[in-house]
Design an enzyme around this catalytic site. Structure first.
Site, mmCIF file in Angstrom:
data_model
loop_
_atom_site.group_PDB
_atom_site.id
_atom_site.type_symbol
_atom_site.label_atom_id
_atom_site.label_comp_id
_atom_site.label_asym_id
_atom_site.label_seq_id
_atom_site.Cartn_x
_atom_site.Cartn_y
_atom_site.Cartn_z
ATOM 1 N N ASP A 120 4.250 -5.616 3.570
ATOM 2 C CA ASP A 120 3.932 -4.504 4.464
ATOM 3 C C ASP A 120 4.999 -4.450 5.552
ATOM 4 O OD1 ASP A 120 2.576 -2.350 5.634
ATOM 5 O OD2 ASP A 120 0.622 -3.316 5.459
ATOM 6 N N HIS A 135 3.759 3.887 12.816
ATOM 7 C CA HIS A 135 2.722 4.919 12.863
ATOM 8 C C HIS A 135 3.169 6.128 13.679
ATOM 9 C CE1 HIS A 135 -1.105 2.695 11.372
ATOM 10 N NE2 HIS A 135 -0.026 2.286 10.726
ATOM 11 N N GLU A 173 -5.150 1.821 2.636
ATOM 12 C CA GLU A 173 -5.010 0.634 3.505
ATOM 13 C C GLU A 173 -5.226 0.993 4.964
ATOM 14 O OE1 GLU A 173 -2.639 -2.274 6.052
ATOM 15 O OE2 GLU A 173 -2.506 -0.105 5.847
ATOM 16 N N GLU A 174 -4.730 2.166 5.359
ATOM 17 C CA GLU A 174 -4.742 2.541 6.763
ATOM 18 C C GLU A 174 -6.135 2.879 7.301
ATOM 19 O OE1 GLU A 174 -2.332 1.986 8.522
ATOM 20 O OE2 GLU A 174 -0.449 2.287 7.450
ATOM 21 N N HIS A 223 0.838 -1.218 0.000
ATOM 22 C CA HIS A 223 0.000 0.000 0.000
ATOM 23 C C HIS A 223 0.856 1.245 0.000
ATOM 24 C CE1 HIS A 223 0.226 1.324 4.309
ATOM 25 N NE2 HIS A 223 0.407 0.045 4.575
#
EC number: 3.4.11.-
Length: 353
Positions: A233, A320, A210-211, A62
């Site tokens: 990923d 993140h 995706e998130e 992604h």
């Protein structure tokens, strides 16, 4: 691959606003594939046929990064914001950001009280993102508008790409390594497959959103036929000293071959094949059992009548956050295992349950 990673992570592409990444990838791989298109929601889908008959394999990563979006402009020019993707409110204070204004990116910072006021505050309090604000250095709503910023303007972290550690074993610190690192792996695989014989057809899916619920992969996979799939990923390691860390996945110890996460129980045939190839080619790997994460592999697995799906995870610290860290050895191991998988394909190959 470091320069490619630097370029990819420098692009601003939060969930739903991946335009610069989509256009860059389409242009970059255009002469390396047989066809490439951007679908209506921004996914980049490319196809490359081998010189021998064989299965169709979907390879996906992604392109979106977590970010924010302007929710309100205060009269004094401060910006209130909402989240795009998963954030930890504890790390937001005093972080640099870039606001993606219509006239160009505007630097800013998420505000916090001065340390001199801390003694008058509750030191244990974690303020929610809805209580915070972004300062872009102006003092009125009119000045904000002049910069091309309004409600709905997207925002990304403002940290810069940096190489850490020793030159022969570098690590990378950057925003957006989740999952531009996966995109870089797939682009590098394409680079190394030029003029190389392989069986079947490869479908590369660089997915959006995706998130926020695997939305791009869910949409694209419904109209892509594939015999099997591999998602690339990043994943959170557990090798730091916090009491919740269980030391089951480490930075620098190889690619993660996923067994299970909250989005997917990995197809046993795919997992075993990836493990076998890693051993055969002496590629360092770790088995990943981590229910705290999901990937586009979970979306792809549901498509059509069900696609046998494996997942390779690039270990990452501080996921993140604006300072994600990965090890280039793990990135290389991931790339080598994808390439080994492709070169092992043959006519008549199946991926039975």
């Amino acid at each position: 691959m470091i320069e490619l990673l630097k370029t990819l992570t420098s692009l601003s592409g939060p969930c739903g606003y991946e335009h610069s990444v989509s256009y860059f990838l389409k242009e970059y791989i255009n002469d390396k594939v047989d066809e490439v298109n951007i679908d209506p929601i921004g996914n980049v889908i490319a196809r490359k046929k081998g010189d021998k008959p064989g299965p169709t394999i979907l390879l996906t990563a992604h392109m979106d990064e977590i970010g924010f979006i302007v929710k309100k402009v205060e009269s004094n020019g401060l910006l209130r914001f909402e989240k795009l993707g998963g954030h930890d409110d504890r790390i937001l204070l005093a972080q640099p950001v870039k606001v993606m204004g219509e006239n160009g990116d505007i630097p800013g910072v998420i505000g916090t009280i001065s340390a001199h006021y801390a003694k008058f505050d509750d030191a244990t309090k974690v303020r929610k993102h809805s209580q915070l604000y972004i300062d872009i250095g102006v003092s009125s709503r009119e000045e904000v508008e002049e910069l091309g910023i309004e409600v709905g303007t997207p925002i990304v972290w403002g940290t810069e790409f940096q190489v850490l550690g020793k030159g022969d074993n570098p690590r990378i610190r950057s925003k957006a390594l989740d999952d531009r690192a996966g995109c870089a792996v797939l682009v590098q695989v394409l680079e190394e497959l030029q003029e190389v014989s392989f069986a079947g057809e490869l479908v590369f899916l660089f997915a959006v959103q995706e998130e926020v619920g695997l939305r791009g992969a869910k949409t694209a996979a419904e109209h892509i036929y594939a015999d099997a799939a591999i998602a690339i990923d990043t994943t959170a390691v557990s090798d730091t000293p916090e009491e919740t860390m269980d030391q089951t996945l480490s930075l620098g110890k190889g690619t993660g071959i996923k067994v299970i996460d909250f989005s997917l129980i990995v197809h046993k045939t795919m997992k075993n094949l990836l493990v076998s190839l890693a051993k055969e080619n002496k590629i360092p790997y770790q088995l990943e059992v981590f229910p705290g994460i999901g990937t586009d592999g979970g979306a792809v697995n549901y498509a059509n009548k069900g696609i046998p799906t494996g997942v390779l995870s690039i270990p990452s610290r501080y996921a993140h956050s604006p300072v994600e860290v990965i090890d280039m050895g793990d990135v290389e191991a991931t790339k080598e295992l994808v390439k080994s998988f492709i070169l092992k394909l043959h006519e008549g190959q199946t991926f039975p349950f």
